[in-house]
Scaffold this motif. Structure first.
Motif, PDB file in Angstrom:
ATOM      1  N   LEU A  41       0.933  -1.216   0.058  1.00 36.75           N
ATOM      2  CA  LEU A  41      -0.082  -0.070  -0.052  1.00 36.75           C
ATOM      3  C   LEU A  41       1.002   1.203   0.072  1.00 36.75           C
ATOM      4  O   LEU A  41       0.693   2.324  -0.764  1.00 36.75           O
ATOM      5  N   LYS A  42       2.027   1.406   0.849  1.00 41.50           N
ATOM      6  CA  LYS A  42       2.869   2.545   0.775  1.00 41.50           C
ATOM      7  C   LYS A  42       3.581   2.475  -0.568  1.00 41.50           C
ATOM      8  O   LYS A  42       3.680   3.650  -1.084  1.00 41.50           O
ATOM      9  N   GLU A  43       3.983   1.428  -1.047  1.00 38.32           N
ATOM     10  CA  GLU A  43       4.579   1.347  -2.470  1.00 38.32           C
ATOM     11  C   GLU A  43       3.650   1.982  -3.485  1.00 38.32           C
ATOM     12  O   GLU A  43       4.190   2.897  -4.567  1.00 38.32           O
ATOM     13  N   ALA A  44       2.339   1.498  -3.410  1.00 42.08           N
ATOM     14  CA  ALA A  44       1.508   1.960  -4.402  1.00 42.08           C
ATOM     15  C   ALA A  44       1.161   3.619  -4.371  1.00 42.08           C
ATOM     16  O   ALA A  44       1.140   4.372  -5.450  1.00 42.08           O
ATOM     17  N   ASN A  45       1.117   3.967  -2.821  1.00 42.64           N
ATOM     18  CA  ASN A  45       0.797   5.383  -2.937  1.00 42.64           C
ATOM     19  C   ASN A  45       2.038   6.235  -3.400  1.00 42.64           C
ATOM     20  O   ASN A  45       2.025   7.327  -4.051  1.00 42.64           O
ATOM     21  N   ALA A  46       3.403   5.752  -2.900  1.00 43.75           N
ATOM     22  CA  ALA A  46       4.648   6.377  -3.524  1.00 43.75           C
ATOM     23  C   ALA A  46       4.542   6.272  -5.097  1.00 43.75           C
ATOM     24  O   ALA A  46       4.841   7.348  -5.714  1.00 43.75           O
ATOM     25  N   LYS A  47       4.309   5.172  -5.706  1.00 46.50           N
ATOM     26  CA  LYS A  47       4.333   5.294  -7.152  1.00 46.50           C
ATOM     27  C   LYS A  47       3.380   5.999  -7.692  1.00 46.50           C
ATOM     28  O   LYS A  47       3.483   6.783  -8.712  1.00 46.50           O
ATOM     29  N   GLU A  48       2.295   6.250  -7.313  1.00 50.53           N
ATOM     30  CA  GLU A  48       0.821   7.159  -7.892  1.00 50.53           C
ATOM     31  C   GLU A  48       1.526   8.538  -7.540  1.00 50.53           C
ATOM     32  O   GLU A  48       1.501   9.224  -8.600  1.00 50.53           O
ATOM     33  N   ALA A  49       2.245   8.872  -6.626  1.00 44.29           N
ATOM     34  CA  ALA A  49       2.773   9.961  -6.447  1.00 44.29           C
ATOM     35  C   ALA A  49       3.799  10.618  -7.390  1.00 44.29           C
ATOM     36  O   ALA A  49       3.937  11.580  -8.133  1.00 44.29           O
ATOM     37  N   GLY A  50       4.568   9.490  -7.913  1.00 49.84           N
ATOM     38  CA  GLY A  50       5.789   9.402  -8.749  1.00 49.84           C
ATOM     39  C   GLY A  50       5.355   9.590 -10.079  1.00 49.84           C
ATOM     40  O   GLY A  50       5.453  10.399 -10.981  1.00 49.84           O
ATOM     41  N   GLU A  51       4.099   8.856 -10.461  1.00 49.64           N
ATOM     42  CA  GLU A  51       3.397   9.063 -11.526  1.00 49.64           C
ATOM     43  C   GLU A  51       2.650  10.464 -12.068  1.00 49.64           C
ATOM     44  O   GLU A  51       2.938  10.827 -13.017  1.00 49.64           O
ATOM     45  N   VAL A  52       2.122  10.855 -10.820  1.00 47.13           N
ATOM     46  CA  VAL A  52       1.572  12.288 -11.014  1.00 47.13           C
ATOM     47  C   VAL A  52       2.737  13.294 -11.328  1.00 47.13           C
ATOM     48  O   VAL A  52       2.465  14.403 -12.282  1.00 47.13           O
ATOM     49  N   SER A  53       3.857  13.142 -10.452  1.00 44.15           N
ATOM     50  CA  SER A  53       4.838  14.047 -11.097  1.00 44.15           C
ATOM     51  C   SER A  53       5.582  13.972 -12.420  1.00 44.15           C
ATOM     52  O   SER A  53       5.638  14.735 -13.046  1.00 44.15           O
ATOM     53  N   ASN A  54       5.384  12.798 -12.804  1.00 41.90           N
ATOM     54  CA  ASN A  54       6.246  12.440 -14.095  1.00 41.90           C
ATOM     55  C   ASN A  54       5.020  12.964 -15.368  1.00 41.90           C
ATOM     56  O   ASN A  54       5.463  13.688 -16.239  1.00 41.90           O
ATOM     57  N   GLN A  55       3.824  12.872 -14.914  1.00 45.19           N
ATOM     58  CA  GLN A  55       2.741  13.639 -15.740  1.00 45.19           C
ATOM     59  C   GLN A  55       2.870  14.918 -15.844  1.00 45.19           C
ATOM     60  O   GLN A  55       2.612  15.437 -16.935  1.00 45.19           O
ATOM     61  N   LEU A  56       2.969  15.647 -14.659  1.00 45.43           N
ATOM     62  CA  LEU A  56       3.079  17.105 -14.814  1.00 45.43           C
ATOM     63  C   LEU A  56       4.219  17.256 -15.634  1.00 45.43           C
ATOM     64  O   LEU A  56       4.191  18.318 -16.344  1.00 45.43           O
ATOM     65  N   GLN A  57       5.624  16.720 -15.171  1.00 45.35           N
ATOM     66  CA  GLN A  57       6.649  17.098 -16.124  1.00 45.35           C
ATOM     67  C   GLN A  57       6.518  16.771 -17.487  1.00 45.35           C
ATOM     68  O   GLN A  57       6.952  17.784 -18.280  1.00 45.35           O
ATOM     69  N   SER A  58       6.009  15.784 -18.013  1.00 50.22           N
ATOM     70  CA  SER A  58       5.915  15.383 -19.076  1.00 50.22           C
ATOM     71  C   SER A  58       4.846  16.240 -20.116  1.00 50.22           C
ATOM     72  O   SER A  58       5.111  16.499 -21.285  1.00 50.22           O
ATOM     73  N   THR A  59       3.751  16.846 -19.327  1.00 51.21           N
ATOM     74  CA  THR A  59       2.914  17.689 -19.937  1.00 51.21           C
ATOM     75  C   THR A  59       3.771  19.252 -19.960  1.00 51.21           C
ATOM     76  O   THR A  59       3.469  19.641 -21.163  1.00 51.21           O
ATOM     77  N   SER A  60       4.414  19.624 -19.309  1.00 52.49           N
ATOM     78  CA  SER A  60       5.190  20.727 -19.463  1.00 52.49           C
ATOM     79  C   SER A  60       6.099  20.665 -20.489  1.00 52.49           C
ATOM     80  O   SER A  60       6.402  21.650 -21.377  1.00 52.49           O
ATOM     81  N   ILE A  61       6.907  19.753 -20.586  1.00 49.56           N
ATOM     82  CA  ILE A  61       7.885  19.189 -21.709  1.00 49.56           C
ATOM     83  C   ILE A  61       7.387  19.414 -23.059  1.00 49.56           C
ATOM     84  O   ILE A  61       7.581  19.959 -24.011  1.00 49.56           O
ATOM     85  N   SER A  62       6.114  18.444 -23.082  1.00 51.18           N
ATOM     86  CA  SER A  62       5.205  18.409 -24.233  1.00 51.18           C
ATOM     87  C   SER A  62       4.559  19.691 -24.909  1.00 51.18           C
ATOM     88  O   SER A  62       4.555  20.127 -25.931  1.00 51.18           O
ATOM     89  N   SER A  63       4.204  20.715 -23.898  1.00 47.26           N
ATOM     90  CA  SER A  63       3.674  21.827 -24.192  1.00 47.26           C
ATOM     91  C   SER A  63       4.737  22.895 -24.566  1.00 47.26           C
ATOM     92  O   SER A  63       4.311  23.580 -25.462  1.00 47.26           O
ATOM     93  N   ALA A  64       5.916  22.722 -24.052  1.00 48.05           N
ATOM     94  CA  ALA A  64       6.784  23.756 -24.470  1.00 48.05           C
ATOM     95  C   ALA A  64       7.447  23.212 -25.935  1.00 48.05           C
ATOM     96  O   ALA A  64       7.614  24.213 -26.673  1.00 48.05           O
ATOM     97  N   ALA A  65       7.347  21.631 -26.222  1.00 49.14           N
ATOM     98  CA  ALA A  65       7.660  21.486 -27.369  1.00 49.14           C
ATOM     99  C   ALA A  65       6.706  21.658 -28.604  1.00 49.14           C
ATOM    100  O   ALA A  65       7.000  21.727 -29.602  1.00 49.14           O
TER     101      ALA A  65
END
Length: 195
Positions: A48-72
């Motif tokens: 459960l802890k691992e899943a919560n940490a993974k979800e938080a990591g996925e959200v941050s990756n999505q935010l980073q990929s969104t900012s990178i893709s919108s800049a491109a």
């Protein structure tokens, strides 16, 4: 009056068909994890802890990929990290890659006779037939290439040369270093019990 014992309810995993407590020992624990997080979070709190940490990591990756893709200006999201392909054998077993190590075993039999076995030289690109000839000439003993119990070829050398052979291997084949050599010494004694 004693109460009548009630049967125990066991929660079975639909993925591996084992009880939920034993899923981690089954062949497909990675496939069982999502079901375990939803249906048995108290059994595996680390998941459960691992899943919560993974979800938080996925959200941050999505935010980073969104900012990178919108800049491109492409609008395409970047793909996630690629997982290594693992070869699965029938029955769910995973084929492991052989470790690069040389195993030297000395087996004592009949109280005085010794055989030194060298396994794993072929993983370093050494031809076993040439190696057995060199070992036989160096130590003036009989040396031969035989199939071991695991159906892999190994070199059997007559005599107690377990300690001397380490130096010879590292000098003759520089790819094999001391770090890759494991030395086992076994003594077999046969005792007859008289009653």
């Amino acid at each position: 009056m004693a109460e009548k014992p009630q049967p125990v309810r066991v929660l079975y995993c639909p993925v591996c068909s084992l009880p939920a407590e034993y899923c981690e020992f089954g062949p497909d624990f990675e496939k069982c994890k999502p079901w375990l997080i939803q249906n048995a979070p108290d059994l595996y709190p680390d998941l459960l802890k691992e899943a919560n940490a993974k979800e938080a990591g996925e959200v941050s990756n999505q935010l980073q990929s969104t900012s990178i893709s919108s800049a491109a200006g492409d609008g395409a999201a970047s793909s996630g990290p690629k997982q290594e392909e693992v070869k699965r054998l029938p029955g769910g077993k995973i084929k492991k890659k052989d470790k690069q190590e040389v195993i030297i075993e000395k087996v004592t039999r009949n109280k005085r006779k010794c055989i030194t076995t060298v396994k794993g030289l072929d993983l370093f690109g050494v031809k076993l037939s040439d190696a057995s000839k060199k070992l036989g000439k160096k130590f003036a003993t009989g040396a031969s290439v035989v199939k071991g119990p695991t159906e892999k070829e190994q070199i059997d050398v007559q005599g107690d040369i377990a300690y001397d052979i380490v130096d010879f291997i590292t000098e003759t084949w520089p790819d094999v270093r001391y770090l890759f050599i494991i030395l086992f010494i076994y003594y077999y004694y046969f005792w007859i019990a008289m009653s």
